[in-house]
Design a protein around this motif. Sequence first.
Motif, PDB file in Angstrom:
ATOM      1  N   ALA B  72       0.834  -1.200   0.000  1.00 20.60           N
ATOM      2  CA  ALA B  72       0.000   0.000   0.000  1.00 20.60           C
ATOM      3  C   ALA B  72       0.869   1.250   0.000  1.00 20.60           C
ATOM      4  O   ALA B  72       0.604   2.209  -0.732  1.00 20.60           O
ATOM      5  N   THR B  73       1.919   1.238   0.803  1.00 18.47           N
ATOM      6  CA  THR B  73       2.782   2.413   0.898  1.00 18.47           C
ATOM      7  C   THR B  73       3.480   2.699  -0.434  1.00 18.47           C
ATOM      8  O   THR B  73       3.480   3.838  -0.919  1.00 18.47           O
ATOM      9  N   ILE B  74       4.055   1.632  -1.026  1.00 23.03           N
ATOM     10  CA  ILE B  74       4.742   1.834  -2.310  1.00 23.03           C
ATOM     11  C   ILE B  74       3.737   2.230  -3.389  1.00 23.03           C
ATOM     12  O   ILE B  74       3.998   3.110  -4.206  1.00 23.03           O
ATOM     13  N   ALA B  75       2.560   1.591  -3.358  1.00 28.27           N
ATOM     14  CA  ALA B  75       1.537   1.903  -4.370  1.00 28.27           C
ATOM     15  C   ALA B  75       1.111   3.363  -4.282  1.00 28.27           C
ATOM     16  O   ALA B  75       0.880   4.011  -5.301  1.00 28.27           O
ATOM     17  N   VAL B  76       1.008   3.896  -3.062  1.00 26.19           N
ATOM     18  CA  VAL B  76       0.617   5.298  -2.910  1.00 26.19           C
ATOM     19  C   VAL B  76       1.686   6.207  -3.521  1.00 26.19           C
ATOM     20  O   VAL B  76       1.375   7.147  -4.259  1.00 26.19           O
ATOM     21  N   ALA B  77       2.952   5.896  -3.247  1.00 27.56           N
ATOM     22  CA  ALA B  77       4.022   6.737  -3.793  1.00 27.56           C
ATOM     23  C   ALA B  77       4.011   6.701  -5.322  1.00 27.56           C
ATOM     24  O   ALA B  77       4.004   7.750  -5.980  1.00 27.56           O
ATOM     25  N   LEU B  78       3.974   5.486  -5.878  1.00 26.73           N
ATOM     26  CA  LEU B  78       4.034   5.369  -7.341  1.00 26.73           C
ATOM     27  C   LEU B  78       2.744   5.870  -7.998  1.00 26.73           C
ATOM     28  O   LEU B  78       2.782   6.569  -9.003  1.00 26.73           O
ATOM     29  N   GLY B  79       1.601   5.497  -7.409  1.00 24.87           N
ATOM     30  CA  GLY B  79       0.312   5.916  -7.972  1.00 24.87           C
ATOM     31  C   GLY B  79       0.170   7.427  -7.973  1.00 24.87           C
ATOM     32  O   GLY B  79      -0.350   8.024  -8.922  1.00 24.87           O
ATOM     33  N   THR B  80       0.648   8.094  -6.906  1.00 23.46           N
ATOM     34  CA  THR B  80       0.576   9.549  -6.844  1.00 23.46           C
ATOM     35  C   THR B  80       1.441  10.163  -7.941  1.00 23.46           C
ATOM     36  O   THR B  80       1.034  11.111  -8.610  1.00 23.46           O
ATOM     37  N   LEU B  81       2.630   9.613  -8.110  1.00 26.69           N
ATOM     38  CA  LEU B  81       3.508  10.113  -9.174  1.00 26.69           C
ATOM     39  C   LEU B  81       2.820   9.999 -10.531  1.00 26.69           C
ATOM     40  O   LEU B  81       2.800  10.952 -11.314  1.00 26.69           O
ATOM     41  N   ALA B  82       2.241   8.825 -10.790  1.00 26.81           N
ATOM     42  CA  ALA B  82       1.578   8.604 -12.086  1.00 26.81           C
ATOM     43  C   ALA B  82       0.441   9.598 -12.273  1.00 26.81           C
ATOM     44  O   ALA B  82       0.313  10.234 -13.316  1.00 26.81           O
ATOM     45  N   ALA B  83      -0.380   9.751 -11.220  1.00 28.97           N
ATOM     46  CA  ALA B  83      -1.515  10.674 -11.308  1.00 28.97           C
ATOM     47  C   ALA B  83      -1.027  12.097 -11.540  1.00 28.97           C
ATOM     48  O   ALA B  83      -1.585  12.842 -12.343  1.00 28.97           O
ATOM     49  N   PHE B  84       0.038  12.464 -10.859  1.00 25.72           N
ATOM     50  CA  PHE B  84       0.574  13.817 -10.967  1.00 25.72           C
ATOM     51  C   PHE B  84       1.061  14.089 -12.383  1.00 25.72           C
ATOM     52  O   PHE B  84       0.789  15.133 -12.965  1.00 25.72           O
ATOM     53  N   VAL B  85       1.761  13.123 -12.938  1.00 30.34           N
ATOM     54  CA  VAL B  85       2.259  13.279 -14.315  1.00 30.34           C
ATOM     55  C   VAL B  85       1.092  13.420 -15.281  1.00 30.34           C
ATOM     56  O   VAL B  85       1.078  14.295 -16.141  1.00 30.34           O
ATOM     57  N   LEU B  86       0.063  12.590 -15.093  1.00 32.53           N
ATOM     58  CA  LEU B  86      -1.071  12.625 -16.021  1.00 32.53           C
ATOM     59  C   LEU B  86      -1.854  13.927 -15.918  1.00 32.53           C
ATOM     60  O   LEU B  86      -2.384  14.431 -16.893  1.00 32.53           O
TER      61      LEU B  86
END
Lengths: 379, 270
Positions: B72-86
């Motif tokens: 969950a922790t890693i997913a939040v970091a990576l998912g936030t990055l992806a969302a931010f880029v998009l």
Amino acid sequence: MIQNAHAASSRPWVAETEPPFLRIQKVTKKFGDFTAVDEVSLDIYRGELFCLLGGSGCGKSTLLRMLAGFEAPSEGRIEIDGQDMAGIPPYERPTNMMFQSYALFPHMTVERNIAYGLLREGVKRDEAMSRVADILKLVQMTQFARRKPHQLSGGQRQRVALARALVKRPKVLLLDEPLGALDKKLREETQFELLKIQETLGITFIVVTHDQEEAMTLSTRIGVMDEGQIVQVGEPAEIYEHPSSRFVADFVGSVNLFEGRISVDEKDRLEIDSAEMGGTIHVGHSTSCTLDQKVWYALRPEKVRLDREEPVGEANRARGMVEEVLYLGGQSIYKIKLDSGKSVKATKPNLLRHEDDAISWDEPAWISWGDTAGVVLTR
Amino acid sequence: MMRGGWTLPVLCVLGFVFLYAPILSLVIFSFNASQLVTVWGGFSTRWYGELMRDTQILGAAWISLQVAFFSATIAVALGTLAAFVLMRFGRFRTRALLTGMVTAPLVMPEVITGLSLLLLFVSMEQLIGWPAGRGMTTVTIAHVTFCMAFVAVVVQSRLAGMDNSLEEAAMDLGARPVRVFFDITLPVIAPALVAGWLLAFTLSLDDLVIASFVTGPGASTLPMVIFSKVRLGVSPVVNALATLIILAVAIGVAIATWHIHRRMKEARKD
């Protein structure tokens, strides 16, 4: 034409006594194929309150965003206080902006919102807090320092946003529709406060607005924009009484336009043959035009006199029927349908509380005006 | 339609019975003294005791919690990055492709995700020697890949609802882009990060299919252990475990409800 409020010395754009503080030179901004700002050149002087006035999509906000550094000009040059702004990011510019949505940070108190810019600049905490206290006093928000933005009313948020943009003492303050979200009454009060604050601090203000009344009250000069271009720059009275085109005349205030052709062109007078007017319009001054040229005669409603009997002595007159009367309290707007079929607006101040004999609906009436009342427009 | 009659209350009761009767029976049978799951043999807390001594279940629960926490922790970091880029990088050329790839795990059948990850892990081990064998690491990586998609969607919608001029205002006041992200963007989207983390944690804790593919010896997650136990016949220990999980969830929901209620009351007071 000259506003008395501004003495000649405070009008550097007339005498050119000092170099412009902010220079916009042939700035163009393109988004793909769309040209949002089209070769705009503008000189703004220190301490001015300059209004960019125009309808939505005229490019005024894009121009403002280029000054703030959020958009880079496709072509042209922006200079503030002698410094070229090309390639300088927003966080290093000597400008601050007040956003239309106010953009207050929702998770910070009023105090921390205002202090944010100072702390980023490296101002010591104690000094920052005392400057925040000063600016809060200036905008009369001291008692709300510990509130969060969502606990404030629209007018209070507007003050906080202003304070936050002012506290860093920018060289130029950019305001995007600063009073747009306020109701009419509050807007009028705030206009005067904004003027007072601007005079106290002496910061150069550039205001973007679509509200011509707001532009009139606030500004030292107005730049009217249309389709990415500045169509006229001038002091409020100049813009109002001497519009340079039909667009400006129509956008700033209300106007009657008569289409016609120049039939007499002498040194100090003109005659316009106008079918819409149903005769000849006499103009007591000349303008740069040629005989038989198609022109428009712009006449403000308050310059029109309204009578029941045929007036004598006025240079221009026409007969018509009162089509509509709009009562606005302080004044009434009359719509008169001329014999030529053209509708003309005339305003009349309501000087008496009860005027039993007032001109009313479906009455024949005469409109008249002097030969200096209107402006001849060639475009 | 009859108003104020008995139709509505009866339907309501039937609905609730349909939803909660199975859970209620499970809770009741967890206190059954009998060995047989379906025969009532009197009240007892015996199975809770056995549960506490069952090292296999406790071990699996511990593994599941760890996997859920880390993924969950890693997913939040990576998912936030992806969302931010998009959401913030405008229209770059591969935007459509990235959008599709970020959200694909949402609709991908778990069997396929699991199988493809297994193949990837095996060939990676042969090529570069990592990950050595399969176990907690591989399960965590697998969970990150699909949880990330959920986080990205949640964060993306929050970013879309965020006023862009907030970030511009911070920049205008002298904050550099990285500073803007930590001072303004992150606090504003924090609720979405929390929601995304909880969602990812739950999804990871719940996953059986993907974990079965990519796990190895000694790293069975709780759903896997329960599932294998049930296949051999339902043990009352599983009932006890389920009751404890329901209790934990109920407490969590109660706290969340209370918190939201308090926030709304505060908001109304302003």
